[in-house]
Design a protein around this motif. Structure first.
Motif, PDB file in Angstrom:
ATOM      1  N   SER A 186       0.682  -1.388  -0.140  1.00 21.18           N
ATOM      2  CA  SER A 186      -0.084  -0.187  -0.027  1.00 21.18           C
ATOM      3  C   SER A 186       0.948   1.496   0.034  1.00 21.18           C
ATOM      4  N   LEU A 187       2.222   1.120   0.676  1.00 24.41           N
ATOM      5  CA  LEU A 187       2.960   2.283   0.783  1.00 24.41           C
ATOM      6  C   LEU A 187       3.583   2.575  -0.553  1.00 24.41           C
ATOM      7  N   ALA A 188       3.808   1.461  -1.280  1.00 24.82           N
ATOM      8  CA  ALA A 188       4.660   1.609  -2.630  1.00 24.82           C
ATOM      9  C   ALA A 188       3.539   1.751  -3.761  1.00 24.82           C
ATOM     10  N   SER A 189       2.226   1.504  -3.410  1.00 27.45           N
ATOM     11  CA  SER A 189       1.231   1.576  -4.513  1.00 27.45           C
ATOM     12  C   SER A 189       1.405   0.440  -5.547  1.00 27.45           C
ATOM     13  N   LEU A 190       1.493  -0.784  -4.950  1.00 25.74           N
ATOM     14  CA  LEU A 190       1.949  -2.210  -5.821  1.00 25.74           C
ATOM     15  C   LEU A 190       0.615  -3.011  -5.913  1.00 25.74           C
ATOM     16  N   LYS A 191       0.347  -3.353  -6.862  1.00 19.75           N
ATOM     17  CA  LYS A 191      -0.838  -4.243  -6.979  1.00 19.75           C
ATOM     18  C   LYS A 191      -0.618  -5.487  -6.199  1.00 19.75           C
ATOM     19  N   ASN A 192      -1.570  -5.841  -5.498  1.00 23.17           N
ATOM     20  CA  ASN A 192      -1.398  -6.996  -4.481  1.00 23.17           C
ATOM     21  C   ASN A 192      -2.534  -7.820  -4.626  1.00 23.17           C
ATOM     22  N   ASN A 193      -2.204  -9.339  -5.339  1.00 27.50           N
ATOM     23  CA  ASN A 193      -3.169 -10.189  -5.776  1.00 27.50           C
ATOM     24  C   ASN A 193      -2.753 -11.455  -4.668  1.00 27.50           C
ATOM     25  N   ASN A 194      -2.063 -11.283  -3.298  1.00 32.35           N
ATOM     26  CA  ASN A 194      -2.080 -12.404  -2.631  1.00 32.35           C
ATOM     27  C   ASN A 194      -3.405 -13.307  -2.164  1.00 32.35           C
ATOM     28  N   ASN A 195      -4.456 -12.451  -2.455  1.00 34.81           N
ATOM     29  CA  ASN A 195      -5.717 -13.337  -2.167  1.00 34.81           C
ATOM     30  C   ASN A 195      -6.392 -14.031  -3.358  1.00 34.81           C
ATOM     31  N   VAL A 196      -5.560 -13.973  -4.370  1.00 33.67           N
ATOM     32  CA  VAL A 196      -5.859 -14.591  -5.536  1.00 33.67           C
ATOM     33  C   VAL A 196      -5.347 -15.948  -5.841  1.00 33.67           C
ATOM     34  N   LEU A 197      -5.982 -16.809  -5.779  1.00 40.76           N
ATOM     35  CA  LEU A 197      -5.319 -18.415  -5.782  1.00 40.76           C
ATOM     36  C   LEU A 197      -3.978 -18.238  -6.812  1.00 40.76           C
ATOM     37  N   ALA A 198      -4.362 -18.101  -8.091  1.00 44.36           N
ATOM     38  CA  ALA A 198      -3.533 -18.507  -9.349  1.00 44.36           C
ATOM     39  C   ALA A 198      -2.661 -17.310  -9.492  1.00 44.36           C
ATOM     40  N   ALA A 199      -2.715 -15.930  -8.988  1.00 44.58           N
ATOM     41  CA  ALA A 199      -2.011 -14.910  -9.109  1.00 44.58           C
ATOM     42  C   ALA A 199      -0.713 -15.093  -8.473  1.00 44.58           C
ATOM     43  N   LYS A 200       0.454 -14.273  -8.971  1.00 45.19           N
ATOM     44  CA  LYS A 200       1.777 -14.557  -8.485  1.00 45.19           C
ATOM     45  C   LYS A 200       1.735 -13.429  -7.154  1.00 45.19           C
ATOM     46  N   LYS A 201       2.453 -13.921  -6.240  1.00 42.65           N
ATOM     47  CA  LYS A 201       2.314 -13.368  -5.034  1.00 42.65           C
ATOM     48  C   LYS A 201       3.393 -12.678  -4.542  1.00 42.65           C
ATOM     49  N   LEU A 202       2.930 -11.416  -3.873  1.00 46.54           N
ATOM     50  CA  LEU A 202       3.954 -10.653  -3.240  1.00 46.54           C
ATOM     51  C   LEU A 202       4.855 -11.045  -2.324  1.00 46.54           C
ATOM     52  N   ARG A 203       6.169 -11.177  -2.124  1.00 46.87           N
ATOM     53  CA  ARG A 203       6.937 -12.025  -1.124  1.00 46.87           C
ATOM     54  C   ARG A 203       7.746 -11.179  -0.634  1.00 46.87           C
ATOM     55  N   LEU A 204       8.334 -11.250   0.615  1.00 49.26           N
ATOM     56  CA  LEU A 204       9.578 -10.507   1.386  1.00 49.26           C
ATOM     57  C   LEU A 204      10.735 -11.555   1.164  1.00 49.26           C
ATOM     58  N   CYS A 205      11.534 -11.220   0.620  1.00 50.98           N
ATOM     59  CA  CYS A 205      12.888 -12.021   0.445  1.00 50.98           C
ATOM     60  C   CYS A 205      14.072 -11.658   1.038  1.00 50.98           C
ATOM     61  N   HIS A 206      14.919 -12.471   1.682  1.00 52.15           N
ATOM     62  CA  HIS A 206      16.268 -12.248   2.359  1.00 52.15           C
ATOM     63  C   HIS A 206      17.082 -11.331   1.342  1.00 52.15           C
ATOM     64  N   PRO A 207      17.625 -10.344   1.738  1.00 51.45           N
ATOM     65  CA  PRO A 207      18.748  -9.569   0.960  1.00 51.45           C
ATOM     66  C   PRO A 207      19.667 -10.444   0.839  1.00 51.45           C
ATOM     67  N   GLN A 208      20.198 -11.236   1.357  1.00 49.77           N
ATOM     68  CA  GLN A 208      21.458 -11.762   0.786  1.00 49.77           C
ATOM     69  C   GLN A 208      21.194 -13.439   0.304  1.00 49.77           C
ATOM     70  N   THR A 209      20.223 -14.189   0.635  1.00 49.88           N
ATOM     71  CA  THR A 209      20.204 -15.395   0.241  1.00 49.88           C
ATOM     72  C   THR A 209      19.000 -15.427  -0.802  1.00 49.88           C
ATOM     73  N   GLY A 210      18.214 -14.573  -0.437  1.00 44.68           N
ATOM     74  CA  GLY A 210      17.034 -14.543  -1.605  1.00 44.68           C
ATOM     75  C   GLY A 210      15.875 -15.225  -1.181  1.00 44.68           C
ATOM     76  N   GLU A 211      15.999 -15.920  -0.154  1.00 49.32           N
ATOM     77  CA  GLU A 211      14.858 -17.036   0.519  1.00 49.32           C
ATOM     78  C   GLU A 211      13.799 -16.143   0.840  1.00 49.32           C
ATOM     79  N   ALA A 212      12.205 -16.695   0.387  1.00 50.08           N
ATOM     80  CA  ALA A 212      11.184 -15.972   0.656  1.00 50.08           C
ATOM     81  C   ALA A 212      10.864 -16.473   2.038  1.00 50.08           C
ATOM     82  N   LEU A 213      10.496 -15.171   2.764  1.00 51.29           N
ATOM     83  CA  LEU A 213      10.313 -15.382   4.336  1.00 51.29           C
ATOM     84  C   LEU A 213       8.767 -16.146   4.570  1.00 51.29           C
TER      85      LEU A 213
END
Length: 258
Positions: A186-213
């Motif tokens: 919401s702060l960055a005005s990004l499209k958020n379809n995390n409640n849509v089953l088939a859509a790509k999900k916004l995820r937070l990732c580790h800055p060094q390993t890239g692992e999704a938290l």
């Protein structure tokens, strides 16, 4: 010297006449000290006693004795402190500028000394995060109603197709990763379809390993985890991932390497 031939284990030296006396004659009254300051007591016409101030040219008087514990002279209320009556027993503090300058120099040298190879990695990241935290606090966006003690600051690196590459933000340390994702979107005005089953999900990732938290982990637990290397004031990556994806393959495309 004391006129009575009495040996004492420790001699007593008078502060006024500098004479050496035994235990019995150590006080100024007992040896009739000739250098004892004269107490200026004034008898008023009504029979009551007043005490004249000993400070030079002062005509102040007090009904009760106000005696300096150091020089044992009478003073008025205005001159009762050592600084006010320029007490002869007042000790001038030694200058500490040299010691302070030396301490400052040591601190500067410790900050500018080259880092050892063994201190690289997580320790250097933590130190850099502390410096970055001070900068983030000046510009970060977030809920201003959050108490300062509950705020966690990140430089959030945004998805590749975003207008901005990154944005400083702060979140509540008690929030789950899922709530942080929603708030950052919401702060960055990004499209958020995390409640849509088939859509790509916004995820937070580790800055060094890239692992999704994990979405149900809290920021507080992640910051406290010794192996996560996440810091208040550090970096975090926000990106759209496929449902099967566990993280980013190339974090260098988001976070600039120093």
């Amino acid at each position: 010297m004391c006129g009575i031939t009495l040996d004492d284990f420790l001699p007593f030296v008078c502060d006024f006449c500098s004479g050496v006396f035994c235990l019995e004659h150590r006080t100024t009254e007992s040896h009739s000290c000739p250098e004892l300051p004269v107490k200026r007591v004034v008898q008023t016409s009504g029979g009551s006693t007043s005490y004249q101030c000993s400070f030079q040219d002062c005509k102040g008087k007090e009904l009760l004795p106000v005696i300096c514990p150091q020089c044992e002279k009478h003073f008025c209320l205005a001159h009762r402190h050592q600084d006010d009556h320029k007490c002869e027993k007042l000790e001038t503090p030694k200058p500490r500028m040299a010691a302070t300058k030396e301490l400052v120099q040591k601190i500067v040298e410790s900050k500018t000394a080259p880092a050892n190879k063994g201190r690289r990695g997580a320790k250097n990241s933590a130190t850099a995060a502390k410096v970055a935290l001070m900068k983030l606090k000046l510009h970060a966006a977030g809920d201003k109603g959050l108490p300062q003690t509950e705020r966690t600051y990140f430089q959030v690196y945004l998805p590749k197709d975003s207008k901005e590459s990154s944005k400083p933000m702060f979140f509540c340390s008690k929030w789950s990763v899922g709530k942080v994702v929603d708030y950052a979107a919401s702060l960055a005005s990004l499209k958020n379809n995390n409640n849509v089953l088939a859509a790509k999900k916004l995820r937070l990732c580790h800055p060094q390993t890239g692992e999704a938290l994990r979405m149900d982990d809290t920021l507080l637990s992640l910051l406290a985890h010794p192996e996560m290397s996440l810091y208040n004031g550090g970096n975090i990556i926000l990106e759209y991932l496929d449902n099967e994806s566990t993280g980013l393959e190339d974090v260098f495309a988001y976070v600039p390497q120093t």
